[in-house]
Design a protein around this motif. Sequence first.
Motif, short mmCIF file in Angstrom:
data_model
loop_
_atom_site.label_atom_id
_atom_site.label_comp_id
_atom_site.label_asym_id
_atom_site.label_seq_id
_atom_site.Cartn_x
_atom_site.Cartn_y
_atom_site.Cartn_z
N ARG A 84 -20.20 6.62 -54.50
CA ARG A 84 -18.83 6.13 -54.70
C ARG A 84 -18.75 4.62 -54.40
NH1 ARG A 84 -14.55 9.16 -55.65
NH2 ARG A 84 -14.69 11.43 -55.46
N SER A 85 -18.05 3.90 -55.24
CA SER A 85 -17.88 2.46 -55.01
C SER A 85 -17.12 2.27 -53.70
CB SER A 85 -17.09 1.84 -56.16
OG SER A 85 -17.77 2.04 -57.38
N PRO A 86 -17.55 1.32 -52.85
CA PRO A 86 -16.90 1.14 -51.55
C PRO A 86 -15.49 0.57 -51.71
CG PRO A 86 -18.54 -0.58 -51.93
CD PRO A 86 -18.68 0.40 -53.05
N GLN A 87 -14.67 0.89 -50.70
CA GLN A 87 -13.30 0.37 -50.72
C GLN A 87 -13.29 -1.15 -50.58
OE1 GLN A 87 -10.91 1.61 -47.37
NE2 GLN A 87 -8.97 1.18 -48.41
N LYS A 88 -14.22 -1.67 -49.78
CA LYS A 88 -14.24 -3.12 -49.57
C LYS A 88 -15.69 -3.60 -49.41
CE LYS A 88 -12.19 -6.82 -46.77
NZ LYS A 88 -11.22 -7.14 -45.70
N THR A 89 -15.97 -4.76 -49.96
CA THR A 89 -17.29 -5.38 -49.82
C THR A 89 -17.10 -6.84 -49.41
OG1 THR A 89 -18.23 -3.95 -51.52
CG2 THR A 89 -19.45 -5.95 -50.97
N VAL A 90 -17.84 -7.26 -48.40
CA VAL A 90 -17.75 -8.64 -47.93
C VAL A 90 -19.16 -9.21 -47.82
CG1 VAL A 90 -17.20 -10.11 -45.96
CG2 VAL A 90 -15.61 -8.32 -46.64
N THR A 91 -19.32 -10.44 -48.27
CA THR A 91 -20.62 -11.12 -48.19
C THR A 91 -20.49 -12.36 -47.32
OG1 THR A 91 -21.13 -10.35 -50.41
CG2 THR A 91 -22.52 -12.08 -49.52
N LEU A 92 -21.46 -12.52 -46.43
CA LEU A 92 -21.43 -13.62 -45.47
C LEU A 92 -22.72 -14.41 -45.58
CD1 LEU A 92 -20.44 -13.34 -41.74
CD2 LEU A 92 -22.81 -13.88 -42.30
N LEU A 93 -22.60 -15.73 -45.52
CA LEU A 93 -23.78 -16.61 -45.52
C LEU A 93 -23.80 -17.38 -44.21
CD1 LEU A 93 -26.13 -18.05 -47.21
CD2 LEU A 93 -24.43 -19.81 -47.66
N SER A 94 -24.92 -17.30 -43.49
CA SER A 94 -25.02 -17.98 -42.21
C SER A 94 -26.26 -18.86 -42.21
CB SER A 94 -25.09 -16.95 -41.07
OG SER A 94 -24.72 -17.54 -39.84
N ALA A 95 -26.11 -20.10 -41.72
CA ALA A 95 -27.22 -21.06 -41.74
C ALA A 95 -27.74 -21.34 -40.34
CB ALA A 95 -26.76 -22.36 -42.39
N PHE A 96 -29.07 -21.53 -40.24
CA PHE A 96 -29.71 -21.72 -38.93
C PHE A 96 -30.67 -22.92 -39.01
CE2 PHE A 96 -28.56 -17.33 -39.44
CZ PHE A 96 -28.04 -16.96 -38.21
N HIS A 97 -30.96 -23.48 -37.83
CA HIS A 97 -31.90 -24.60 -37.78
C HIS A 97 -33.35 -24.13 -37.68
CE1 HIS A 97 -28.94 -27.72 -37.77
NE2 HIS A 97 -28.33 -27.27 -36.68
N SER A 98 -33.58 -22.83 -37.55
CA SER A 98 -34.96 -22.31 -37.49
C SER A 98 -35.00 -20.88 -38.00
CB SER A 98 -35.50 -22.37 -36.05
OG SER A 98 -34.87 -21.39 -35.26
N MET A 99 -36.19 -20.46 -38.47
CA MET A 99 -36.38 -19.08 -38.89
C MET A 99 -36.28 -18.13 -37.69
SD MET A 99 -36.86 -18.77 -42.19
CE MET A 99 -37.92 -17.38 -42.55
N ASP A 100 -36.74 -18.62 -36.53
CA ASP A 100 -36.65 -17.79 -35.33
C ASP A 100 -35.20 -17.40 -35.03
OD1 ASP A 100 -39.29 -17.57 -34.84
OD2 ASP A 100 -39.32 -18.78 -33.01
N ALA A 101 -34.31 -18.39 -35.15
CA ALA A 101 -32.91 -18.13 -34.86
C ALA A 101 -32.33 -17.13 -35.86
CB ALA A 101 -32.11 -19.44 -34.89
N GLY A 102 -32.69 -17.29 -37.14
CA GLY A 102 -32.24 -16.34 -38.15
C GLY A 102 -32.77 -14.94 -37.88
N GLY A 103 -34.05 -14.86 -37.49
CA GLY A 103 -34.65 -13.57 -37.18
C GLY A 103 -33.98 -12.91 -35.98
#
Length: 495
Positions: free
Chosen positions: A224-243
Motif C-alpha cells: 500500500r502506498s504510504p500516507q506520508k513520505t518525507v525525504t531529508l538531506l543532511s551534510a557532514f564534514h566527514s564520512m565518520d560523522a555521517g556514519g
Amino acid sequence: MSESTRAAAAAALDALIPRLRTVCGPDGVLTDTSRRRVYESDGLTYHRALPGVVVLPTTGGQVADVLRACSEHGVPFVPRGAGTGLSAGALPHTEGVLVVTSRMRRIIEIDLENECAVVEPGVANLDITRAAAPHGYYYAPDPSSQHVCSVGGNVAENSGGAHCLKYGFTVNHVRGLDVVTPAGDLVRLGGRSPNAHGYDLIGAFVGSEGTLGIATRITVGLTRSPQKTVTLLSAFHSMDAGGRAVSDIIAAGVLPSAVEMMDALAIEAAEEAVACDYPEGAAAVLIVELDGPAAEVDAQLAEVERLCHGAGSFETRTAVDDQERARIWKGRKSAFAAVGRISPAYIVQDGVVPRTALPDVLRAIAALSASSGISVANVFHAGDGNLHPLVLFDDKEPGAGARAEVVSGAILDLCIQHGGSITGEHGVGVDKVCTMPRMYGPDDLETFDLLRRAFDPAGIANPDKLLPTPRLCGEQSGVRKGAHPLVESGQAELF
C-alpha cells in the motif's frame, strides 16, 4: 575447450536452429552476426561474448520448447532479461542459446483482492508500480535501473534498491513462479498467498542467476502506498560523522525506508552532471527517507533531525513536496553515470559489511586509495551496509585497469574480513565467480553445486556463472580428492 569439442558443440547448435525457428518463428531466432552482437554483454560491458544464437520467445510454452530442445541436444542456454545486470550474469555462451525474454512484457493481472500482480518476466520493474498506483499500491523493490530493468532479471539476481532497508529484496515480494526447468518442464512454485507451505523453493530459485531454469510468469506482492513520505538531506564534514548518524538513527529504533550516503568525490561528480545543489563543502551527505502514517513520520523526522545534528551535521534540508524530493534524489540516482564525467573509466563494486563496521571499512578504503594512488568514490546504501565503491582509472593508461582491479578486489577482501559479503544486489555472475572461494568453504560450494545439479544434472543452464569451475578459477568443483592438478603445478591459484 579443444578444437574438436568446440566443433562438436557448434555442430549441435547448428542442428538445433531449425527447431528453434519452428518454435519461435523466423523473426524470433537471430543468427546474423550483427544482430547477435547487440546481445554480447549485459550492463557490465567489460565481459563480452558473441552468443551462438539468440531466441526471442513470446510465451512460456515457447520457452519450455526451447529449453527442451537444448536439453535433448546437450546445448547450453543463457537467460537474459533487459540486460542491465552488473555482474555479467547474462554473458552469452558462444556455442549456446541466449534466451531473451524482452517480448514477454504483459502485466497479466493486478489482483487487488489478494494485493498482488501477475506479470511476465520481460515487464519493466517500474511498470508494475505504474499499473498499481491508481489503486493506491506500488511494487516495493526499486533497483536504480527500475525504469528499464525487467522483473525476470530482478528474480534471477534477487535485486534490491534504495528502499530494501525497510521493505526487503525481491525474494521478500515474490509469491509465485511459473518456472521452466533446464529439462524443459513447466512447473509452478507458490501461488498468490504470501506464505506457501513446504520447502522454500521460491527462496532457492530467486537469486539463482538463471542456473536453475527460467521464470515465465511471476506473482509479486503489492504494498500500500504510504500516507506520508518525507525525504531529508543532511551534510557532514566527514564520512565518520555521517556514519555515526546512520548508526544513531538505527540504534534509536527508527526504521527509514532508505538511508543513502555519498562521499565528496561522488558529490563532485553529481554536481558536475546534474547540478543537484548539495551543501557546499560537504565531505559526506546522507539522504534519509521516512514513510508511513503521517503522525509516525512527523515524529521520526524530528528524531532523525536531532540525531543528525548530534552527529555533527552542519546543514539539513527537508523536502516539503515531490519536486524537492526529486531534486534531493537526483544527485544520488545520477551518481554512477556522473562519475563518468570525472573519470574515463571506472569499476562499480558491490559488497556488504555489517552496519557497525561502516566507519572502519570506509577508512580502510580511503587508505587503500591513498596508498595505491587510485581514486575511489563511495555511493552506498548506508542503512544496510551495501557499499558501491566506484574505482576510477584511465583505460588509456597501460596497466591502469589491472591496478584498479587489484584495488577493487582488495575492497571485497575488506568486506569479507569484516564479516560481510562479496555482493549485496548485483549478483555473482562471471565477474565474481572466482571470488566465491574467498567467502565460502569447499563444503559450502559443494552443497551449492548439489542444489544446482538437482535442477540441472546436465549442467546446461547458464554454465560458468555463480559457482567456480576448474577452467575459470583453478578451483575444483564437486567432490574434492586432493589438490587440483593446475594448483599442484603452479598454473592456477585456489584462494
